[in-house]
Design a protein around this motif. Sequence first.
Motif, PDB file in Angstrom:
ATOM      1  N   SER A 126      10.351  14.947   5.978  1.00 39.54           N
ATOM      2  CA  SER A 126       9.583  15.438   4.847  1.00 39.54           C
ATOM      3  C   SER A 126       8.941  14.267   4.123  1.00 39.54           C
ATOM      4  O   SER A 126       9.373  13.118   4.248  1.00 39.54           O
ATOM      5  CB  SER A 126      10.456  16.253   3.887  1.00 39.54           C
ATOM      6  N   ARG A 127       7.907  14.576   3.369  1.00 42.90           N
ATOM      7  CA  ARG A 127       7.179  13.556   2.631  1.00 42.90           C
ATOM      8  C   ARG A 127       7.066  13.955   1.172  1.00 42.90           C
ATOM      9  O   ARG A 127       6.679  15.085   0.862  1.00 42.90           O
ATOM     10  CB  ARG A 127       5.778  13.378   3.240  1.00 42.90           C
ATOM     11  N   ASP A 128       7.405  13.041   0.290  1.00 47.24           N
ATOM     12  CA  ASP A 128       7.205  13.217  -1.137  1.00 47.24           C
ATOM     13  C   ASP A 128       6.156  12.199  -1.557  1.00 47.24           C
ATOM     14  O   ASP A 128       6.471  11.035  -1.803  1.00 47.24           O
ATOM     15  CB  ASP A 128       8.506  13.023  -1.906  1.00 47.24           C
ATOM     16  N   THR A 129       4.920  12.643  -1.612  1.00 46.28           N
ATOM     17  CA  THR A 129       3.821  11.727  -1.893  1.00 46.28           C
ATOM     18  C   THR A 129       3.955  11.097  -3.275  1.00 46.28           C
ATOM     19  O   THR A 129       3.668   9.916  -3.462  1.00 46.28           O
ATOM     20  CB  THR A 129       2.482  12.464  -1.760  1.00 46.28           C
ATOM     21  N   ALA A 130       4.400  11.878  -4.252  1.00 44.44           N
ATOM     22  CA  ALA A 130       4.542  11.363  -5.609  1.00 44.44           C
ATOM     23  C   ALA A 130       5.535  10.210  -5.673  1.00 44.44           C
ATOM     24  O   ALA A 130       5.397   9.314  -6.505  1.00 44.44           O
ATOM     25  CB  ALA A 130       4.959  12.477  -6.555  1.00 44.44           C
ATOM     26  N   LYS A 131       6.543  10.237  -4.824  1.00 53.28           N
ATOM     27  CA  LYS A 131       7.540   9.171  -4.787  1.00 53.28           C
ATOM     28  C   LYS A 131       7.242   8.126  -3.721  1.00 53.28           C
ATOM     29  O   LYS A 131       8.026   7.187  -3.552  1.00 53.28           O
ATOM     30  CB  LYS A 131       8.927   9.755  -4.552  1.00 53.28           C
ATOM     31  N   ASN A 132       6.136   8.304  -3.006  1.00 53.12           N
ATOM     32  CA  ASN A 132       5.765   7.378  -1.935  1.00 53.12           C
ATOM     33  C   ASN A 132       6.931   7.183  -0.964  1.00 53.12           C
ATOM     34  O   ASN A 132       7.273   6.061  -0.585  1.00 53.12           O
ATOM     35  CB  ASN A 132       5.305   6.028  -2.508  1.00 53.12           C
ATOM     36  N   THR A 133       7.524   8.289  -0.560  1.00 57.38           N
ATOM     37  CA  THR A 133       8.717   8.232   0.264  1.00 57.38           C
ATOM     38  C   THR A 133       8.660   9.302   1.343  1.00 57.38           C
ATOM     39  O   THR A 133       8.231  10.431   1.084  1.00 57.38           O
ATOM     40  CB  THR A 133       9.980   8.432  -0.581  1.00 57.38           C
ATOM     41  N   VAL A 134       9.090   8.931   2.527  1.00 51.31           N
ATOM     42  CA  VAL A 134       9.301   9.868   3.620  1.00 51.31           C
ATOM     43  C   VAL A 134      10.786   9.886   3.933  1.00 51.31           C
ATOM     44  O   VAL A 134      11.430   8.831   4.004  1.00 51.31           O
ATOM     45  CB  VAL A 134       8.466   9.487   4.854  1.00 51.31           C
ATOM     46  N   PHE A 182      -1.779  15.195   7.145  1.00 51.41           N
ATOM     47  CA  PHE A 182      -2.114  16.533   6.667  1.00 51.41           C
ATOM     48  C   PHE A 182      -0.904  17.448   6.570  1.00 51.41           C
ATOM     49  O   PHE A 182      -1.059  18.651   6.366  1.00 51.41           O
ATOM     50  CB  PHE A 182      -3.223  17.160   7.520  1.00 51.41           C
ATOM     51  N   GLY A 183       0.291  16.900   6.751  1.00 54.75           N
ATOM     52  CA  GLY A 183       1.495  17.630   6.426  1.00 54.75           C
ATOM     53  C   GLY A 183       2.244  18.272   7.561  1.00 54.75           C
ATOM     54  O   GLY A 183       3.317  18.850   7.330  1.00 54.75           O
ATOM     55  N   SER A 184       1.734  18.203   8.757  1.00 54.45           N
ATOM     56  CA  SER A 184       2.483  18.753   9.873  1.00 54.45           C
ATOM     57  C   SER A 184       3.663  17.847  10.193  1.00 54.45           C
ATOM     58  O   SER A 184       3.664  16.658   9.858  1.00 54.45           O
ATOM     59  CB  SER A 184       1.600  18.929  11.102  1.00 54.45           C
ATOM     60  N   SER A 185       4.655  18.401  10.834  1.00 51.63           N
ATOM     61  CA  SER A 185       5.829  17.624  11.204  1.00 51.63           C
ATOM     62  C   SER A 185       6.313  18.065  12.564  1.00 51.63           C
ATOM     63  O   SER A 185       6.182  19.234  12.938  1.00 51.63           O
ATOM     64  CB  SER A 185       6.940  17.763  10.171  1.00 51.63           C
ATOM     65  N   THR A 186       6.887  17.118  13.279  1.00 52.08           N
ATOM     66  CA  THR A 186       7.336  17.385  14.633  1.00 52.08           C
ATOM     67  C   THR A 186       8.595  16.590  14.921  1.00 52.08           C
ATOM     68  O   THR A 186       8.671  15.398  14.630  1.00 52.08           O
ATOM     69  CB  THR A 186       6.261  16.999  15.660  1.00 52.08           C
ATOM     70  N   SER A 240       0.861  -1.163   0.000  1.00 55.42           N
ATOM     71  CA  SER A 240       0.000   0.000   0.000  1.00 55.42           C
ATOM     72  C   SER A 240       0.904   1.221   0.000  1.00 55.42           C
ATOM     73  O   SER A 240       2.124   1.095   0.156  1.00 55.42           O
ATOM     74  CB  SER A 240      -0.938  -0.002   1.215  1.00 55.42           C
ATOM     75  N   THR A 241       0.325   2.384  -0.155  1.00 60.16           N
ATOM     76  CA  THR A 241       1.104   3.614  -0.140  1.00 60.16           C
ATOM     77  C   THR A 241       1.105   4.220   1.259  1.00 60.16           C
ATOM     78  O   THR A 241       0.282   3.887   2.111  1.00 60.16           O
ATOM     79  CB  THR A 241       0.565   4.637  -1.137  1.00 60.16           C
ATOM     80  N   LEU A 242       2.018   5.143   1.456  1.00 53.92           N
ATOM     81  CA  LEU A 242       2.134   5.850   2.726  1.00 53.92           C
ATOM     82  C   LEU A 242       1.158   7.001   2.864  1.00 53.92           C
ATOM     83  O   LEU A 242       1.076   7.610   3.935  1.00 53.92           O
ATOM     84  CB  LEU A 242       3.556   6.385   2.883  1.00 53.92           C
ATOM     85  N   GLU A 243       0.433   7.291   1.836  1.00 57.33           N
ATOM     86  CA  GLU A 243      -0.348   8.519   1.753  1.00 57.33           C
ATOM     87  C   GLU A 243      -1.287   8.725   2.929  1.00 57.33           C
ATOM     88  O   GLU A 243      -1.458   9.855   3.400  1.00 57.33           O
ATOM     89  CB  GLU A 243      -1.142   8.520   0.447  1.00 57.33           C
ATOM     90  N   HIS A 244      -1.903   7.656   3.402  1.00 62.54           N
ATOM     91  CA  HIS A 244      -2.944   7.770   4.417  1.00 62.54           C
ATOM     92  C   HIS A 244      -2.452   7.455   5.822  1.00 62.54           C
ATOM     93  O   HIS A 244      -3.268   7.273   6.730  1.00 62.54           O
ATOM     94  CB  HIS A 244      -4.120   6.873   4.051  1.00 62.54           C
ATOM     95  N   SER A 257      10.925  11.779  15.097  1.00 56.51           N
ATOM     96  CA  SER A 257      10.227  12.754  14.273  1.00 56.51           C
ATOM     97  C   SER A 257       9.007  12.099  13.650  1.00 56.51           C
ATOM     98  O   SER A 257       8.970  10.881  13.487  1.00 56.51           O
ATOM     99  CB  SER A 257      11.157  13.284  13.176  1.00 56.51           C
ATOM    100  N   CYS A 258       8.027  12.908  13.292  1.00 56.40           N
ATOM    101  CA  CYS A 258       6.786  12.377  12.728  1.00 56.40           C
ATOM    102  C   CYS A 258       6.200  13.372  11.753  1.00 56.40           C
ATOM    103  O   CYS A 258       6.261  14.587  11.991  1.00 56.40           O
ATOM    104  CB  CYS A 258       5.787  12.082  13.843  1.00 56.40           C
ATOM    105  N   THR A 259       5.619  12.866  10.686  1.00 56.76           N
ATOM    106  CA  THR A 259       4.858  13.686   9.756  1.00 56.76           C
ATOM    107  C   THR A 259       3.455  13.109   9.633  1.00 56.76           C
ATOM    108  O   THR A 259       3.275  11.898   9.477  1.00 56.76           O
ATOM    109  CB  THR A 259       5.550  13.800   8.388  1.00 56.76           C
ATOM    110  N   SER A 260       2.466  13.974   9.718  1.00 52.83           N
ATOM    111  CA  SER A 260       1.082  13.547   9.714  1.00 52.83           C
ATOM    112  C   SER A 260       0.544  13.452   8.297  1.00 52.83           C
ATOM    113  O   SER A 260       1.173  13.869   7.318  1.00 52.83           O
ATOM    114  CB  SER A 260       0.233  14.524  10.527  1.00 52.83           C
TER     115      SER A 260
END
Length: 124
Positions: free
Chosen positions: A71-79, A54-58, A27-31, A49-52
């Motif tokens: 950071s998240r690159d949704t198009a590449k399915n990569t964090v 909806f794009g927040s990061s901590t 599956s993808t990481l998107e959700h 560290s965490c990215t939600s």
Amino acid sequence: QLQLVESGGGLVQPGGSLRLSCTSSGSTLEHYSIAWFRQAPGKEREGVSCTSTFGSSTNYPDSVKGRFTISRDTAKNTVYLQMNNLSPEDTAVYYCAAGQHCPFITIATAWDYWGQGTQVTVSS
């Protein structure tokens, strides 16, 4: 089931940088919220560290704030986890985890899916 794979670890000198990557199959990481954890020998696994979804990061430990960036690159399915100005105290196995809620970064058992880990060693 979601399968996670980390890459990018290695041996670096103090002050150096690494960029870790987390990608998935099945599956993808998107959700998912995606977190990075680390575990040093003899120490408890800790959230870094965490990215939600909806794009927040901590970043959680004070020791990594200002040095680590998720950071998240949704198009590449990569964090990614960009780690700068590394010190020997950053030496650990770094794990990518997928789950539902970034505040659970403090509870490792709350995360549903885990990668195999990638070793980061900071040493002269």
